[in-house]
Design a protein around this motif. Sequence first.
Motif, mmCIF file in Angstrom:
data_model
loop_
_atom_site.group_PDB
_atom_site.id
_atom_site.type_symbol
_atom_site.label_atom_id
_atom_site.label_comp_id
_atom_site.label_asym_id
_atom_site.label_seq_id
_atom_site.Cartn_x
_atom_site.Cartn_y
_atom_site.Cartn_z
ATOM 1 N N ALA A 184 0.823 -1.220 0.000
ATOM 2 C CA ALA A 184 0.000 0.000 0.000
ATOM 3 C C ALA A 184 0.851 1.261 0.000
ATOM 4 O O ALA A 184 0.396 2.320 -0.433
ATOM 5 C CB ALA A 184 -0.942 -0.008 1.199
ATOM 6 N N LEU A 244 0.116 5.427 0.888
ATOM 7 C CA LEU A 244 -1.336 5.648 0.915
ATOM 8 C C LEU A 244 -1.969 5.071 2.179
ATOM 9 O O LEU A 244 -3.040 5.500 2.593
ATOM 10 C CB LEU A 244 -2.000 5.017 -0.314
ATOM 11 C CG LEU A 244 -1.644 5.627 -1.663
ATOM 12 C CD1 LEU A 244 -2.321 4.847 -2.782
ATOM 13 C CD2 LEU A 244 -2.054 7.098 -1.706
ATOM 14 N N LEU A 245 -1.309 4.102 2.805
ATOM 15 C CA LEU A 245 -1.858 3.451 3.992
ATOM 16 C C LEU A 245 -1.674 4.341 5.213
ATOM 17 O O LEU A 245 -0.553 4.706 5.564
ATOM 18 C CB LEU A 245 -1.164 2.107 4.227
ATOM 19 C CG LEU A 245 -1.710 1.259 5.364
ATOM 20 C CD1 LEU A 245 -3.120 0.769 5.043
ATOM 21 C CD2 LEU A 245 -0.787 0.083 5.624
ATOM 22 N N THR A 246 -2.784 4.703 5.837
ATOM 23 C CA THR A 246 -2.706 5.529 7.044
ATOM 24 C C THR A 246 -3.055 4.743 8.305
ATOM 25 O O THR A 246 -2.711 5.164 9.400
ATOM 26 C CB THR A 246 -3.640 6.759 6.952
ATOM 27 O OG1 THR A 246 -4.982 6.314 6.764
ATOM 28 C CG2 THR A 246 -3.220 7.667 5.813
ATOM 29 N N LEU A 295 -8.233 -1.599 6.329
ATOM 30 C CA LEU A 295 -7.225 -0.665 5.865
ATOM 31 C C LEU A 295 -7.853 0.701 5.659
ATOM 32 O O LEU A 295 -8.969 0.809 5.152
ATOM 33 C CB LEU A 295 -6.655 -1.104 4.512
ATOM 34 C CG LEU A 295 -5.732 -2.308 4.478
ATOM 35 C CD1 LEU A 295 -6.464 -3.589 4.753
ATOM 36 C CD2 LEU A 295 -5.040 -2.365 3.146
ATOM 37 N N THR A 296 -7.132 1.724 6.042
ATOM 38 C CA THR A 296 -7.532 3.095 5.752
ATOM 39 C C THR A 296 -6.441 3.693 4.872
ATOM 40 O O THR A 296 -5.269 3.673 5.239
ATOM 41 C CB THR A 296 -7.683 3.921 7.045
ATOM 42 O OG1 THR A 296 -8.600 3.270 7.911
ATOM 43 C CG2 THR A 296 -8.169 5.326 6.732
ATOM 44 N N CYS A 297 -6.847 4.183 3.722
ATOM 45 C CA CYS A 297 -5.897 4.759 2.775
ATOM 46 C C CYS A 297 -6.298 6.197 2.485
ATOM 47 O O CYS A 297 -7.487 6.516 2.408
ATOM 48 C CB CYS A 297 -5.866 3.948 1.485
ATOM 49 S SG CYS A 297 -5.305 2.260 1.720
ATOM 50 N N GLN A 298 -5.276 7.032 2.287
ATOM 51 C CA GLN A 298 -5.520 8.442 2.003
ATOM 52 C C GLN A 298 -4.357 8.993 1.200
ATOM 53 O O GLN A 298 -3.205 8.659 1.452
ATOM 54 C CB GLN A 298 -5.653 9.210 3.317
ATOM 55 C CG GLN A 298 -5.955 10.664 3.156
ATOM 56 C CD GLN A 298 -6.130 11.358 4.506
ATOM 57 O OE1 GLN A 298 -5.981 10.742 5.555
ATOM 58 N NE2 GLN A 298 -6.438 12.626 4.463
ATOM 59 N N SER A 299 -4.684 9.837 0.250
ATOM 60 C CA SER A 299 -3.660 10.507 -0.540
ATOM 61 C C SER A 299 -3.736 12.006 -0.275
ATOM 62 O O SER A 299 -4.818 12.586 -0.219
ATOM 63 C CB SER A 299 -3.888 10.246 -2.035
ATOM 64 O OG SER A 299 -3.004 11.029 -2.801
ATOM 65 N N LEU A 332 -8.684 2.634 -5.954
ATOM 66 C CA LEU A 332 -8.763 1.771 -4.780
ATOM 67 C C LEU A 332 -8.866 0.294 -5.160
ATOM 68 O O LEU A 332 -8.266 -0.566 -4.506
ATOM 69 C CB LEU A 332 -9.935 2.177 -3.887
ATOM 70 C CG LEU A 332 -9.746 3.499 -3.149
ATOM 71 C CD1 LEU A 332 -11.032 3.916 -2.463
ATOM 72 C CD2 LEU A 332 -8.613 3.404 -2.159
ATOM 73 N N LEU A 389 -5.397 -0.708 -6.134
ATOM 74 C CA LEU A 389 -4.582 -0.845 -4.929
ATOM 75 C C LEU A 389 -4.907 -2.155 -4.215
ATOM 76 O O LEU A 389 -4.010 -2.889 -3.794
ATOM 77 C CB LEU A 389 -4.806 0.347 -3.992
ATOM 78 C CG LEU A 389 -4.034 0.318 -2.672
ATOM 79 C CD1 LEU A 389 -2.529 0.297 -2.919
ATOM 80 C CD2 LEU A 389 -4.433 1.502 -1.801
ATOM 81 N N GLN A 390 -6.187 -2.468 -4.086
ATOM 82 C CA GLN A 390 -6.603 -3.715 -3.442
ATOM 83 C C GLN A 390 -6.035 -4.920 -4.195
ATOM 84 O O GLN A 390 -5.506 -5.849 -3.581
ATOM 85 C CB GLN A 390 -8.124 -3.808 -3.373
ATOM 86 C CG GLN A 390 -8.615 -5.085 -2.729
ATOM 87 C CD GLN A 390 -10.134 -5.181 -2.725
ATOM 88 O OE1 GLN A 390 -10.829 -4.338 -3.292
ATOM 89 N NE2 GLN A 390 -10.647 -6.201 -2.103
#
Length: 75
Positions: A12, A15-17, A41-45, A55, A58-59
Motif C-alpha cells: 500500500a 497511501l496506507l494511514t 485498511l484506511t488509505c488516504q492521498s 482503490l 490498490l486492493q
Amino acid sequence: VHQVSQLIAKAAGNLLTDLNVVDVFTGDKLGEGLRAVSFRLTCQSQEQTLDEKSLTELQSSIVNKVTSKLDVTLR
C-alpha cells in the motif's frame, strides 16, 4: 498475521494511514491449523482523490503481493 500486515503495508505504501486486524477466526470449517484473518485498511492521498478505480487497483496489488509471497488465499 504479522507477515501479512507487513506485506500489506509495503504494497500500500504511503497511501496506507491505518491497518487493523478486525477478526481472527479458527474452526473446523477452515481445516486443522488454518485461520481466517480480516483486516481493515484506511488509505488516504494528500495529492489526489482516491476514486473507486484507484482503490480497486490498490486492493488487487495488495492481494497479489500477499498471495505471491505467502501461502495464503483470499476468502
